[in-house]
Enzyme design. Structure first.
Site, PDB file in Angstrom:
ATOM      1  N   CYS A   2     -52.567   3.778  31.926  1.00  0.00           N
ATOM      2  CA  CYS A   2     -51.103   4.107  31.465  1.00  0.00           C
ATOM      3  C   CYS A   2     -50.262   2.975  31.243  1.00  0.00           C
ATOM      4  O   CYS A   2     -50.497   1.971  32.306  1.00  0.00           O
ATOM      5  CB  CYS A   2     -50.297   4.989  32.326  1.00  0.00           C
ATOM      6  N   ARG A  27     -54.407   0.417  27.872  1.00  0.00           N
ATOM      7  CA  ARG A  27     -54.327   1.066  29.088  1.00  0.00           C
ATOM      8  C   ARG A  27     -54.395   2.430  29.393  1.00  0.00           C
ATOM      9  O   ARG A  27     -54.611   3.249  30.169  1.00  0.00           O
ATOM     10  CB  ARG A  27     -53.094   0.666  29.851  1.00  0.00           C
ATOM     11  N   TRP A  73     -52.819   7.576  29.902  1.00  0.00           N
ATOM     12  CA  TRP A  73     -54.251   8.131  30.157  1.00  0.00           C
ATOM     13  C   TRP A  73     -54.389   9.100  31.309  1.00  0.00           C
ATOM     14  O   TRP A  73     -53.844   9.089  32.081  1.00  0.00           O
ATOM     15  CB  TRP A  73     -55.201   6.819  30.506  1.00  0.00           C
ATOM     16  N   ASN A  99     -46.929   5.768  35.951  1.00  0.00           N
ATOM     17  CA  ASN A  99     -48.534   5.262  35.903  1.00  0.00           C
ATOM     18  C   ASN A  99     -48.735   5.244  37.405  1.00  0.00           C
ATOM     19  O   ASN A  99     -48.362   4.788  38.288  1.00  0.00           O
ATOM     20  CB  ASN A  99     -48.306   3.640  35.380  1.00  0.00           C
ATOM     21  N   GLY A 100     -49.909   6.372  37.580  1.00  0.00           N
ATOM     22  CA  GLY A 100     -50.320   6.305  39.224  1.00  0.00           C
ATOM     23  C   GLY A 100     -50.788   7.994  39.014  1.00  0.00           C
ATOM     24  O   GLY A 100     -50.701   8.587  38.211  1.00  0.00           O
ATOM     25  N   GLU A 484     -75.750  -4.327  32.703  1.00  0.00           N
ATOM     26  CA  GLU A 484     -74.540  -4.581  31.708  1.00  0.00           C
ATOM     27  C   GLU A 484     -74.434  -4.499  30.513  1.00  0.00           C
ATOM     28  O   GLU A 484     -73.754  -3.854  29.732  1.00  0.00           O
ATOM     29  CB  GLU A 484     -74.052  -6.077  32.003  1.00  0.00           C
ATOM     30  N   LYS A 488     -72.609  -1.640  28.557  1.00  0.00           N
ATOM     31  CA  LYS A 488     -71.606  -1.908  27.126  1.00  0.00           C
ATOM     32  C   LYS A 488     -72.055  -0.826  25.970  1.00  0.00           C
ATOM     33  O   LYS A 488     -71.085  -0.544  25.381  1.00  0.00           O
ATOM     34  CB  LYS A 488     -72.050  -3.285  26.821  1.00  0.00           C
ATOM     35  N   GLU A 491     -70.440   2.538  26.774  1.00  0.00           N
ATOM     36  CA  GLU A 491     -69.007   2.913  26.320  1.00  0.00           C
ATOM     37  C   GLU A 491     -68.334   2.616  25.018  1.00  0.00           C
ATOM     38  O   GLU A 491     -67.815   3.209  24.473  1.00  0.00           O
ATOM     39  CB  GLU A 491     -68.171   1.810  27.431  1.00  0.00           C
ATOM     40  N   HIS A 507     -91.909   3.585  37.966  1.00  0.00           N
ATOM     41  CA  HIS A 507     -91.587   4.520  38.882  1.00  0.00           C
ATOM     42  C   HIS A 507     -90.766   5.885  38.682  1.00  0.00           C
ATOM     43  O   HIS A 507     -90.378   6.706  39.290  1.00  0.00           O
ATOM     44  CB  HIS A 507     -90.850   3.843  40.335  1.00  0.00           C
ATOM     45  N   LYS A 606     -58.395   0.461  30.097  1.00  0.00           N
ATOM     46  CA  LYS A 606     -58.726  -0.866  30.870  1.00  0.00           C
ATOM     47  C   LYS A 606     -57.525  -0.559  32.175  1.00  0.00           C
ATOM     48  O   LYS A 606     -56.725   0.027  31.876  1.00  0.00           O
ATOM     49  CB  LYS A 606     -58.248  -1.895  29.965  1.00  0.00           C
TER      50      LYS A 606
HETATM   51  C1  F6R Z   1     -66.528  -2.021  31.509  1.00  0.00           C
HETATM   52  C2  F6R Z   1     -65.229  -2.295  32.090  1.00  0.00           C
HETATM   53  C3  F6R Z   1     -64.987  -1.549  33.307  1.00  0.00           C
HETATM   54  C4  F6R Z   1     -64.337  -2.510  34.164  1.00  0.00           C
HETATM   55  C5  F6R Z   1     -64.100  -1.775  35.644  1.00  0.00           C
HETATM   56  C6  F6R Z   1     -63.203  -2.872  36.848  1.00  0.00           C
HETATM   57  O1  F6R Z   1     -66.749  -2.814  30.192  1.00  0.00           O
HETATM   58  O2  F6R Z   1     -64.424  -3.035  31.808  1.00  0.00           O
HETATM   59  O3  F6R Z   1     -66.394  -1.023  33.865  1.00  0.00           O
HETATM   60  O4  F6R Z   1     -65.323  -3.798  34.781  1.00  0.00           O
HETATM   61  O5  F6R Z   1     -63.231  -0.969  35.453  1.00  0.00           O
HETATM   62  O6  F6R Z   1     -62.135  -3.459  36.259  1.00  0.00           O
HETATM   63  P1  F6R Z   1     -61.472  -4.872  36.767  1.00  0.00           P
HETATM   64  O7  F6R Z   1     -62.522  -5.989  36.657  1.00  0.00           O
HETATM   65  O8  F6R Z   1     -60.322  -4.970  36.016  1.00  0.00           O
HETATM   66  O9  F6R Z   1     -61.668  -4.490  38.277  1.00  0.00           O
END
Ligand code: F6R
Length: 611
Positions: A2, A27, A73, A99-100, A484, A488, A491, A507, A606
């Site tokens: 948010c 966000r 969000w 936000n929260g 990783e 990627k 998502e 396994h 994010k």
């Molecule tokens: C994946 C991604 C998330 C963040 C995770 C941690 O592309 O961006 O998995 O890595 O939410 O976020 P931070 O690093 O901001 O604590």
């Protein structure tokens, strides 16, 4: 999660808020809304992205000098117009954004329903708002007083902004656990979840602390704690340029941020790594060298991509510093009652510095006496401020929801730390230390080479974009890279993908292999090279389709793989900084070839400020 924006001053509030919401849309983008104060209190809100709100108010009178806005969000209640923020109190006199998460909202809601309140949404926010208004009514007091009383009963995380019909030009804000920055202009104030909506107008900001209330008017900013004692605002200068938060000619932030990596890694190393002198300057490490070199154990605490950086750090610190390392998902660590002993060092890794699970995990560890070292990107963020020491990754603002440049920034910081600590401890000899410093210095140039021509990666993306599942495999330092890469892809392109240590394949996951399954091998030249060659053969023998990330000049892996993405040669400890780049690009190109919004993937946001 948010995004919140507020403005009070001589400008038209709506355009300032709208632009701010667009900058904060990363966000959350389920719905958005604004509340404007202009004699009357008006609320406009809409399900969907901020552009849909913008369209829905065309032709309406949006004139006001004070207002608040929100991009959501969803937590409590589906994304819809009625659950969108701002919410209006029962009397229609107060508007609020949040936000929260209010964890004890259900019991408060019951109390209010018993008193005759009705609710227009399913949100915890509307409950908190009416709770505040109810206290105000019963005490016949001010909104600020009522807010202070209400917050003492609230369990959870919040950053809230309130405006009131009979309180012109005033925004009242409070935070606990969710971020709030106040920009100080001349006769005006800007409020936001991060500095990106503010940077255009002023570089002077105040980061509001947990349990603080801000009373904000055009000419005045008063900060108080919950005990009603005034606090002195600590004004800081933002070290950020507007260009850093714009697309700069790229179609997407994600592509821009992938392409920025030669510069961001260089910026991270700049002033710290001196290859010729053989020195690494990191004051956070140097000032705590005793605690770090004598650490009995290191615990990496992080989520998502940052957790993958932690996993790589485990390999680096164990090898170079001979310190046992554990890598913890913050969400598990915080609830598990972990054993923390004197001599433990907690390394918190976070791009945003606001991830709720990481933040609370650290608070718990701190209460048990742990020493916390923060590896954080967002300057001034909550995790940066609560760490005992730290090192910023200096990747600049990351707007694309999928983390790319922040990840390589984290790896660069962690590598420098491991080198510095290992050398100081004597577990890393001079020759190897110098070799690695030199190798690290060469990384930005090598990343540039990977990015020079991406046509082969684009073609591979086109070829495999309709696959339903992918398997990503790697060994040693390349195993976290495989994880990783899989994250990627999931998502950005909504394709199911799993990462595994290549040897684990036998396994179980090998049962998935057939002539339709693309298997991505991170197979650069390292100590496991011969073994991974055998793993590739095992997949080929079962007709799997192999895509390999291989070292330039290698002829063996390319001879077996269906498709290859090349990276320059590098020491295996540093190779992940290169081998992750083609995987970022692969998911980007698959995402766009499927017509997806790669900067704002569905359901994601994010900065995950809720647990
Ligand atoms: C994946 C991604 C998330 C963040 C995770 C941690 O592309 O961006 O998995 O890595 O939410 O976020 P931070 O690093 O901001 O604590």
């Amino acid at each position: 999660m948010c995004g919140i924006v507020g403005y009070t001053g001589p400008r038209e509030a709506y355009p300032v808020i709208l632009k701010g919401l667009k900058r904060l849309e990363y966000r959350g983008y389920d719905s958005s809304g604004v509340a404007l104060l202009n004699g009357e209190l008006k609320v406009y809100k809409k399900k969907g992205k901020v552009s849909e709100l913008e369209e829905s108010v065309v032709g309406k009178n949006m004139h006001a000098f004070t207002g608040i806005g929100h991009t959501r969000w969803a937590t409590h209640g589906e994304p819809s117009d009625r659950n969108a923020h701002p919410h209006l109190s029962a009397s229609g006199q107060i508007a609020m954004i949040h936000n929260g998460i209010i964890e004890n909202y259900a019991s408060i809601k019951r109390e209010l329903i018993n008193k005759g309140y009705h609710f227009n949404s399913d949100t915890d926010t509307e409950v908190l708002l009416n709770f505040i208004e109810d206290i105000k009514k019963n005490n016949n007091g001010t909104l600020e007083e009522a807010l202070r009383i209400a917050l003492k009963r609230i369990v959870g995380a919040y950053c809230i902004l309130l405006i009131e019909k009979d309180n012109p030009e005033t925004i009242i804000a409070a935070r606990k656990g969710s971020p709030l920055v106040i920009g100080i202009g001349k006769g005006e104030h800007f409020l936001a979840s991060d500095a990106s909506p503010i940077i255009e107008y002023t570089k002077e900001v105040v980061y509001v602390n947990d349990y603080e209330i801000a009373i904000v008017k055009p000419d005045e900013l008063i900060l108080k704690n919950l005990g009603n004692e005034k606090q002195t605002p600590f004004i800081q200068k933002l070290d950020m340029e507007l260009a850093a938060i714009e697309k700069g000619g790229y179609d997407h932030f994600m592509l821009k941020e992938i392409n920025e990596q030669p510069d961001t890694i260089f910026d991270c190393l700049r002033g710290r790594l001196h290859a010729e002198a053989g020195t690494i300057t990191m004051s956070g490490v140097q000032n705590n060298i005793q605690a770090l070199t004598t650490a009995q154990r290191m615990v990496m605490v992080a989520c998502g991509t940052s957790w993958h950086a932690g996993l790589l750090a485990e390999y680096m610190f164990e090898e170079l510093c001979r310190i046992p390392v554990e890598v913890e998902y913050a969400s598990e660590f915080r609830y598990r009652n972990p054993v923390i002993k004197p001599g433990d060092v907690i390394i918190a890794i976070s791009q945003s510095g606001e991830t709720a699970d990481t933040l609370v995990a650290l608070e718990n560890a701190k209460q048990q006496g742990a020493f916390i070292f923060g590896v954080v990107n967002a300057v001034g963020s909550s995790i940066a401020r609560m760490s005992d020491a730290g090192a910023y990754s200096h990747a600049g603002p990351e707007i694309g929801v999928a983390s790319t440049k922040a990840f390589t920034g984290q790896l660069a910081v962690l590598a420098m730390m491991a080198l510095k600590i290992g050398y100081a401890k004597g577990t890393l000899d001079e020759k190897r230390y110098r070799e690695l410093i030199k190798g690290l210095e060469e990384i930005p140039e090598k990343v540039k080479q990977v990015l020079n021509d991406t046509s082969a990666i684009e073609a591979i993306a086109e070829k495999y974009k309709d696959a339903h599942d992918f398997l990503y495999l790697g060994r040693g330092y390349n195993f976290p890279v495989a994880l990783e890469g899989a994250l990627k892809l999931k998502e950005i392109s909504y394709i199911h993908a799993e990462g595994y240590p290549a040897a684990e394949m036998k396994h179980g996951p090998i049962a998935l292999v057939d002539d339709k399954l693309p298997v991505v091998f991170v197979a650069t030249k390292d100590r496991y090279y011969e073994k991974i060659v055998s793993n590739v053969q095992e997949i080929k023998a079962r007709k799997g389709r192999v895509i390999a990330v291989a070292t330039e000049g290698d002829t063996v892996i390319p001879g077996m793989a269906d498709d290859v993405m090349y990276v320059p040669d590098a020491d295996e400890i540093l190779a992940p900084l290169l081998s992750v780049i083609p995987l970022q690009l692969l998911s980007y190109y698959i995402g766009i070839s499927k017509g997806l919004d790669v900067d704002k993937p569905r359901n994601l946001a994010k900065s995950v400020t809720v647990e």
